[in-house]
Design a protein around this motif. Structure first.
Motif, PDB file in Angstrom:
ATOM      1  N   ALA A   1      44.758 -18.173  23.104  1.00  0.00           N
ATOM      2  CA  ALA A   1      43.436 -18.790  23.032  1.00  0.00           C
ATOM      3  C   ALA A   1      42.695 -18.677  24.368  1.00  0.00           C
ATOM      4  CB  ALA A   1      43.562 -20.256  22.610  1.00  0.00           C
ATOM      5  N   PHE A   2      43.369 -19.019  25.461  1.00  0.00           N
ATOM      6  CA  PHE A   2      42.715 -18.956  26.764  1.00  0.00           C
ATOM      7  C   PHE A   2      42.436 -17.507  27.174  1.00  0.00           C
ATOM      8  CE2 PHE A   2      43.998 -23.365  27.132  1.00  0.00           C
ATOM      9  CZ  PHE A   2      43.018 -23.916  27.937  1.00  0.00           C
ATOM     10  N   ALA A   3      43.368 -16.619  26.898  1.00  0.00           N
ATOM     11  CA  ALA A   3      43.175 -15.213  27.258  1.00  0.00           C
ATOM     12  C   ALA A   3      41.958 -14.623  26.557  1.00  0.00           C
ATOM     13  CB  ALA A   3      44.423 -14.406  26.929  1.00  0.00           C
ATOM     14  N   HIS A   4      41.680 -15.108  25.337  1.00  0.00           N
ATOM     15  CA  HIS A   4      40.527 -14.591  24.594  1.00  0.00           C
ATOM     16  C   HIS A   4      39.218 -14.922  25.299  1.00  0.00           C
ATOM     17  CE1 HIS A   4      38.621 -12.813  21.173  1.00  0.00           C
ATOM     18  NE2 HIS A   4      38.012 -13.932  20.810  1.00  0.00           N
ATOM     19  N   ALA A   5      39.246 -15.933  26.157  1.00  0.00           N
ATOM     20  CA  ALA A   5      38.061 -16.287  26.948  1.00  0.00           C
ATOM     21  C   ALA A   5      38.233 -15.842  28.400  1.00  0.00           C
ATOM     22  CB  ALA A   5      37.819 -17.790  26.882  1.00  0.00           C
ATOM     23  N   ASP A   6      39.180 -14.913  28.641  1.00  0.00           N
ATOM     24  CA  ASP A   6      39.453 -14.394  29.986  1.00  0.00           C
ATOM     25  C   ASP A   6      39.848 -15.501  30.961  1.00  0.00           C
ATOM     26  OD1 ASP A   6      38.891 -11.711  29.283  1.00  0.00           O
ATOM     27  OD2 ASP A   6      36.745 -12.106  29.473  1.00  0.00           O
ATOM     28  N   LEU A   7      40.663 -16.446  30.472  1.00  0.00           N
ATOM     29  CA  LEU A   7      41.149 -17.545  31.294  1.00  0.00           C
ATOM     30  C   LEU A   7      42.675 -17.538  31.284  1.00  0.00           C
ATOM     31  CD1 LEU A   7      38.811 -20.388  29.940  1.00  0.00           C
ATOM     32  CD2 LEU A   7      38.528 -19.128  32.097  1.00  0.00           C
ATOM     33  N   ASP A   8      43.267 -18.026  32.351  1.00  0.00           N
ATOM     34  CA  ASP A   8      44.721 -18.192  32.431  1.00  0.00           C
ATOM     35  C   ASP A   8      45.040 -19.634  32.063  1.00  0.00           C
ATOM     36  OD1 ASP A   8      47.404 -18.562  33.143  1.00  0.00           O
ATOM     37  OD2 ASP A   8      47.257 -17.199  34.859  1.00  0.00           O
ATOM     38  N   TRP A   9      45.754 -19.835  30.966  1.00  0.00           N
ATOM     39  CA  TRP A   9      46.003 -21.188  30.455  1.00  0.00           C
ATOM     40  C   TRP A   9      46.698 -22.077  31.485  1.00  0.00           C
ATOM     41  CZ3 TRP A   9      50.816 -23.436  29.916  1.00  0.00           C
ATOM     42  CH2 TRP A   9      51.927 -22.585  30.072  1.00  0.00           C
TER      43      TRP A   9
ATOM     44  N   ILE B   1      31.969 -27.351  30.921  1.00  0.00           N
ATOM     45  CA  ILE B   1      31.747 -28.768  30.614  1.00  0.00           C
ATOM     46  C   ILE B   1      33.057 -29.551  30.481  1.00  0.00           C
ATOM     47  CG2 ILE B   1      29.489 -28.408  29.557  1.00  0.00           C
ATOM     48  CD1 ILE B   1      30.755 -28.410  26.844  1.00  0.00           C
ATOM     49  N   GLN B   2      34.183 -28.893  30.754  1.00  0.00           N
ATOM     50  CA  GLN B   2      35.490 -29.551  30.749  1.00  0.00           C
ATOM     51  C   GLN B   2      36.349 -28.811  31.757  1.00  0.00           C
ATOM     52  OE1 GLN B   2      37.049 -30.303  26.781  1.00  0.00           O
ATOM     53  NE2 GLN B   2      39.182 -30.161  27.484  1.00  0.00           N
ATOM     54  N   ASP B   3      37.258 -29.530  32.438  1.00  0.00           N
ATOM     55  CA  ASP B   3      38.031 -28.833  33.473  1.00  0.00           C
ATOM     56  C   ASP B   3      39.508 -28.675  33.150  1.00  0.00           C
ATOM     57  OD1 ASP B   3      38.950 -31.403  33.843  1.00  0.00           O
ATOM     58  OD2 ASP B   3      38.024 -31.676  35.818  1.00  0.00           O
ATOM     59  N   HIS B   4      40.021 -29.397  32.118  1.00  0.00           N
ATOM     60  CA  HIS B   4      41.422 -29.220  31.747  1.00  0.00           C
ATOM     61  C   HIS B   4      41.659 -29.824  30.364  1.00  0.00           C
ATOM     62  CE1 HIS B   4      41.634 -33.455  32.973  1.00  0.00           C
ATOM     63  NE2 HIS B   4      42.800 -33.512  32.310  1.00  0.00           N
ATOM     64  N   VAL B   5      42.866 -29.608  29.848  1.00  0.00           N
ATOM     65  CA  VAL B   5      43.275 -30.212  28.577  1.00  0.00           C
ATOM     66  C   VAL B   5      44.710 -30.701  28.734  1.00  0.00           C
ATOM     67  CG1 VAL B   5      44.053 -27.992  27.592  1.00  0.00           C
ATOM     68  CG2 VAL B   5      43.455 -29.891  26.068  1.00  0.00           C
ATOM     69  N   GLU B   6      45.013 -31.851  28.158  1.00  0.00           N
ATOM     70  CA  GLU B   6      46.352 -32.427  28.239  1.00  0.00           C
ATOM     71  C   GLU B   6      47.077 -32.240  26.915  1.00  0.00           C
ATOM     72  OE1 GLU B   6      45.931 -36.473  29.452  1.00  0.00           O
ATOM     73  OE2 GLU B   6      45.202 -35.941  31.467  1.00  0.00           O
ATOM     74  N   LEU B   7      48.306 -31.718  26.993  1.00  0.00           N
ATOM     75  CA  LEU B   7      49.099 -31.434  25.802  1.00  0.00           C
ATOM     76  C   LEU B   7      50.505 -32.002  25.960  1.00  0.00           C
ATOM     77  CD1 LEU B   7      48.129 -27.670  25.274  1.00  0.00           C
ATOM     78  CD2 LEU B   7      47.147 -29.665  24.116  1.00  0.00           C
TER      79      LEU B   7
ATOM     80  N   GLY C   1      57.151 -17.271  13.738  1.00  0.00           N
ATOM     81  CA  GLY C   1      56.991 -18.477  14.542  1.00  0.00           C
ATOM     82  C   GLY C   1      56.461 -18.176  15.935  1.00  0.00           C
ATOM     83  N   HIS C   2      55.672 -19.095  16.447  1.00  0.00           N
ATOM     84  CA  HIS C   2      55.163 -19.010  17.821  1.00  0.00           C
ATOM     85  C   HIS C   2      55.244 -20.394  18.447  1.00  0.00           C
ATOM     86  CE1 HIS C   2      53.447 -14.915  17.641  1.00  0.00           C
ATOM     87  NE2 HIS C   2      53.132 -15.219  16.394  1.00  0.00           N
ATOM     88  N   THR C   3      55.416 -20.442  19.759  1.00  0.00           N
ATOM     89  CA  THR C   3      55.392 -21.725  20.454  1.00  0.00           C
ATOM     90  C   THR C   3      53.945 -22.168  20.678  1.00  0.00           C
ATOM     91  OG1 THR C   3      55.361 -20.710  22.649  1.00  0.00           O
ATOM     92  CG2 THR C   3      57.536 -21.201  21.674  1.00  0.00           C
ATOM     93  N   VAL C   4      53.783 -23.457  20.955  1.00  0.00           N
ATOM     94  CA  VAL C   4      52.471 -23.966  21.344  1.00  0.00           C
ATOM     95  C   VAL C   4      52.000 -23.231  22.593  1.00  0.00           C
ATOM     96  CG1 VAL C   4      51.191 -26.008  22.113  1.00  0.00           C
ATOM     97  CG2 VAL C   4      52.940 -26.227  20.319  1.00  0.00           C
ATOM     98  N   ARG C   5      52.936 -22.899  23.466  1.00  0.00           N
ATOM     99  CA  ARG C   5      52.604 -22.130  24.676  1.00  0.00           C
ATOM    100  C   ARG C   5      51.988 -20.773  24.305  1.00  0.00           C
ATOM    101  NH1 ARG C   5      54.922 -22.727  29.647  1.00  0.00           N
ATOM    102  NH2 ARG C   5      56.601 -23.969  28.704  1.00  0.00           N
ATOM    103  N   ASP C   6      52.577 -20.092  23.312  1.00  0.00           N
ATOM    104  CA  ASP C   6      52.036 -18.801  22.870  1.00  0.00           C
ATOM    105  C   ASP C   6      50.600 -18.941  22.380  1.00  0.00           C
ATOM    106  OD1 ASP C   6      54.507 -17.566  23.322  1.00  0.00           O
ATOM    107  OD2 ASP C   6      55.173 -17.852  21.243  1.00  0.00           O
TER     108      ASP C   6
END
Length: 325
Positions: free
Chosen positions: A257-265, A203-209, A247-252
């Motif tokens: 998060a995406f990997a947990h849904a089997d997606l490549d961020w 229901i969504q195709d991308h996210v802007e950060l 510490g972690h980056t926003v990228r991390d």
């Protein structure tokens, strides 16, 4: 029965703190702002508890706070109410300062005017450190890089001043970023996990950060409100950093998060300059050694575990929404 007063009770931290205190047998009073629409979703499940009482009010209304504090006479006051979004503080600096700085002063003065012997908790923030290099602890230099950080720094020093000038039991919890499924949807962690849930459901195709390289020390909000409560249970008032120390980056966070849904961020994240801050805080990583020593408090949940936990919660919400009919 102890009596607690919580500003910001409808927020992430306020809702978890209310749960914690009710579970410990407190009578809990919460400050809520009057609005045309109800915004109490985080505490709806607590409404049947007869020891929870909500009061209309605002931190910018000093007279109203005096009356409330005088009538409630709490044993503990937790000031969690704030305009807490850093990016928004650049767009609304006056409102941010009025709510965060003057609001804290109003609340402290209400306690003093009532002659109340209570314990006060101020929600300070790692954003007060700003450009100071990590790791940051209670002795680190403050150098805020936003109207939000500056407003919280004034509130922090006002709290110290009331402790020193009037003998008030007043503490500041300098909390590093802490998240949960109840985090506001305009904060980057929740924005990411909600996007993962929506993208995986089609229901969504991308996210802007914005800045993916910013480093933050992310912990789990329910653990941090336990730390708040512990700060008010020790004999002498003081200020404490709460953090995971990692510490972690926003990228991390994105990648986990995406990997947990089997997606490549990388397939779904797009950069948008409008989400960049005018002045960035590059790295916040806390040293919570004092809290461990004095309060016996330690963070248990890592940032990447938190990302997975939040994705699971948001995917359940999306699934519930899709199958609600």
């Amino acid at each position: 029965m102890k009596r607690a007063f919580i500003t910001g009770i409808t927020g992430q931290d306020g809702s978890y703190l209310a749960e914690l205190l009710l579970g410990k047998g407190y009578e809990v009073h919460g400050l809520v702002r009057r609005s045309s629409s109800m915004n109490r979703g985080r505490i709806d499940h607590l409404h049947t508890d007869q020891t929870l009482h909500l009061h209309y009010g605002d931190l910018t209304d000093g007279v109203g706070l005096v009356n409330l504090i005088r009538d409630i006479r709490p044993d503990e006051v937790y000031n969690l109410g704030a305009q807490s979004h850093v990016k928004v503080s650049f767009e609304m600096p006056d409102y941010t300062a009025s709510t965060n700085s003057i609001g804290t002063l109003n609340l402290l003065e209400a306690i003093r005017a009532a002659g109340l012997d209570c314990r006060f908790y101020q929600a300070s923030t790692s954003e007060m450190f700003g450009s100071t290099p990590p790791p940051q602890n209670e002795e680190s230099k403050f150098h805020p890089r936003s109207p939000y950080g500056a407003s919280k720094l004034q509130a922090h020093w006002v709290t110290v001043n009331y402790r020193e000038a009037y003998g008030l039991y007043a503490v500041s919890g300098i909390l590093f970023n802490h998240e949960s499924p109840r985090r506001g949807e305009n904060f980057v962690t929740r924005k990411i996990t909600k996007a993962v849930a929506a993208i995986s459901a089609g229901i969504q195709d991308h996210v802007e950060l914005g800045n993916l390289e910013a480093i933050r020390d992310w912990g789990y909000a329910p653990e941090y409100v336990e730390g708040m409560w512990r700060m008010l249970q020790v004999d002498e008032p003081g200020d404490y950093v709460l953090a995971t120390g990692v510490g972690h980056t926003v990228r991390d966070f994105c990648e986990a998060a995406f990997a947990h849904a089997d997606l490549d961020w990388r397939d779904y994240v797009q950069h948008n300059d409008s989400f960049e801050r005018p002045s960035e805080v590059d790295a916040l990583i806390g040293d919570a050694s004092r809290a461990a020593e004095v309060l016996d408090w330690r963070a248990q949940t890592t940032a990447l575990d938190l990302a997975r936990l939040m994705v699971d919660a948001d995917r359940k919400d999306v699934d519930r929404l899709l199958h609600s009919d």
